[in-house]
Design an enzyme around this catalytic site. Structure first.
Site, PDB file in Angstrom:
ATOM      1  N   ASP A 120       0.867  -1.164   0.000  1.00 49.98           N
ATOM      2  CA  ASP A 120       0.000   0.000   0.000  1.00 49.98           C
ATOM      3  C   ASP A 120       0.913   1.226   0.000  1.00 49.98           C
ATOM      4  O   ASP A 120       2.087   1.132   0.355  1.00 49.98           O
ATOM      5  CB  ASP A 120      -0.875  -0.040   1.260  1.00 49.98           C
ATOM      6  CG  ASP A 120      -1.679   1.233   1.475  1.00 49.98           C
ATOM      7  OD1 ASP A 120      -2.258   1.740   0.501  1.00 49.98           O
ATOM      8  OD2 ASP A 120      -1.706   1.713   2.617  1.00 49.98           O
ATOM      9  N   ASP A 161      -0.260   5.062   0.749  1.00 52.35           N
ATOM     10  CA  ASP A 161      -0.558   6.096   1.739  1.00 52.35           C
ATOM     11  C   ASP A 161      -0.445   5.549   3.155  1.00 52.35           C
ATOM     12  O   ASP A 161      -1.028   4.516   3.487  1.00 52.35           O
ATOM     13  CB  ASP A 161      -1.963   6.653   1.519  1.00 52.35           C
ATOM     14  CG  ASP A 161      -2.086   7.394   0.190  1.00 52.35           C
ATOM     15  OD1 ASP A 161      -1.083   7.990  -0.244  1.00 52.35           O
ATOM     16  OD2 ASP A 161      -3.175   7.361  -0.407  1.00 52.35           O
ATOM     17  N   GLU A 176      -1.420  10.499   3.966  1.00 53.87           N
ATOM     18  CA  GLU A 176      -2.520  10.120   3.087  1.00 53.87           C
ATOM     19  C   GLU A 176      -2.562  11.139   1.950  1.00 53.87           C
ATOM     20  O   GLU A 176      -2.844  12.321   2.174  1.00 53.87           O
ATOM     21  CB  GLU A 176      -3.846  10.120   3.850  1.00 53.87           C
ATOM     22  CG  GLU A 176      -3.982   8.994   4.852  1.00 53.87           C
ATOM     23  CD  GLU A 176      -4.123   7.634   4.189  1.00 53.87           C
ATOM     24  OE1 GLU A 176      -4.838   7.542   3.168  1.00 53.87           O
ATOM     25  OE2 GLU A 176      -3.527   6.665   4.677  1.00 53.87           O
ATOM     26  N   LYS A 210      -8.223  -3.905  -4.269  1.00 54.52           N
ATOM     27  CA  LYS A 210      -6.854  -4.366  -4.031  1.00 54.52           C
ATOM     28  C   LYS A 210      -6.781  -5.888  -4.128  1.00 54.52           C
ATOM     29  O   LYS A 210      -5.795  -6.428  -4.634  1.00 54.52           O
ATOM     30  CB  LYS A 210      -6.365  -3.881  -2.666  1.00 54.52           C
ATOM     31  CG  LYS A 210      -6.081  -2.390  -2.624  1.00 54.52           C
ATOM     32  CD  LYS A 210      -5.488  -1.968  -1.298  1.00 54.52           C
ATOM     33  CE  LYS A 210      -5.195  -0.474  -1.288  1.00 54.52           C
ATOM     34  NZ  LYS A 210      -4.618  -0.011  -0.011  1.00 54.52           N
TER      35      LYS A 210
END
Length: 262
Positions: free
Chosen positions: A90, A92, A99, A228
């Site tokens: 991932d 952020d 973020e 995802k």
């Protein structure tokens, strides 16, 4: 934890792994944090990589399913990394300290209200696609605003990530970025880390001929809940990886685990 992962045991040191004794049904190695997020999004100062979610689609022994120590990687975790064909991160609050959408919103004058929506999205209390559309509608970033943001606020890479990625690549472990953020903001991160564009799965902001904001590409798998997991499945089908590790910090990252258990 980071120092442990970057020690010699993640390099080309031979480790005996009882591959032939694994059960045929894939299990998931999961080490969740005490809380899904520990600080307000966009304000994260330090990263303990395995305070994020670490899930592997490689078959594991039952003992691996037990909780791991928060700071020192266990033997099972080190073996996962040692034998992974690919690692998906991932972006952020994992690869980066912030973020991205919160930072862009703050730059455009809507930071506080967008950050509240981000917290809801990360907790899974609203569908990701709904939260993404709602956040963007609060400030409708133009192309010029995005460009100015990228020029004045370069990405803040989490400490140790660059070295970890280098060690993974040195042992021929492929590295991917899978994010609900935007390619426009993730491409510079990938460039810093030496990750090719084809290994990025992320959303795309859309603009009109005059640079006005039009929305985001809904055809990207990461633009919606479960995206995802879809991206990881696509990667596995395309490359045939036997061992794949996913690192993240939110509800959309946990969806990867759920999809493998189904």
């Amino acid at each position: 934890m980071m120092e442990g992962l970057m020690s010699a045991r993640i390099n080309l040191v031979q480790t005996y792994v009882r591959r032939n004794h694994y059960h045929s049904v894939p299990s998931i190695s999961l080490r969740p944090a005490n809380k899904l997020y520990r600080r307000p999004f966009g304000m994260m100062k330090h990263l303990n990589l395995f305070n994020s979610v670490a899930a592997s689609v490689q078959p594991l022994e039952v003992s691996t399913l037990e909780s791991f120590d928060n700071t020192v990687p266990s033997r099972e975790v080190l073996e996962l990394w040692q034998n992974a064909d690919a690692v998906c991160f991932d972006v952020d609050s994992t690869v980066c300290l912030d973020e991205g959408i919160d930072e862009l919103a703050e730059f455009c004058g809507a930071g506080t209200i967008v950050a509240e929506w981000t917290a809801r999205a990360m907790s899974g209390s609203v569908p990701f696609e709904e939260a993404l559309a709602a956040r963007l509608s609060l400030f409708n970033p133009s192309l010029s605003q995005v460009q100015n943001f990228l020029e004045t606020r370069p990405p803040r890479i989490s400490p140790g990530i660059d070295e970890l990625v280098e060690k993974l690549k040195a042992k021929n472990t492929n590295v991917y970025l899978i994010s609900g953020g935007f390619r426009q903001m993730i491409n510079p991160v990938a460039s810093i880390l030496g990750i090719p564009p084809k290994n990025i799965f992320a959303n795309q902001l859309l603009f009109g001929s005059s640079g006005e904001f039009l929305g985001f590409d809904v055809n990207e798998p990461t633009s919606r809940s479960g995206g995802k997991a879809t991206a990881v499945q696509q990667i596995r089908r395309a490359c045939g990886y036997k061992g794949l590790v996913m690192i993240g910090d939110g509800a959309t990252d946990l969806e990867v685990r759920k999809s493998v258990l189904q």
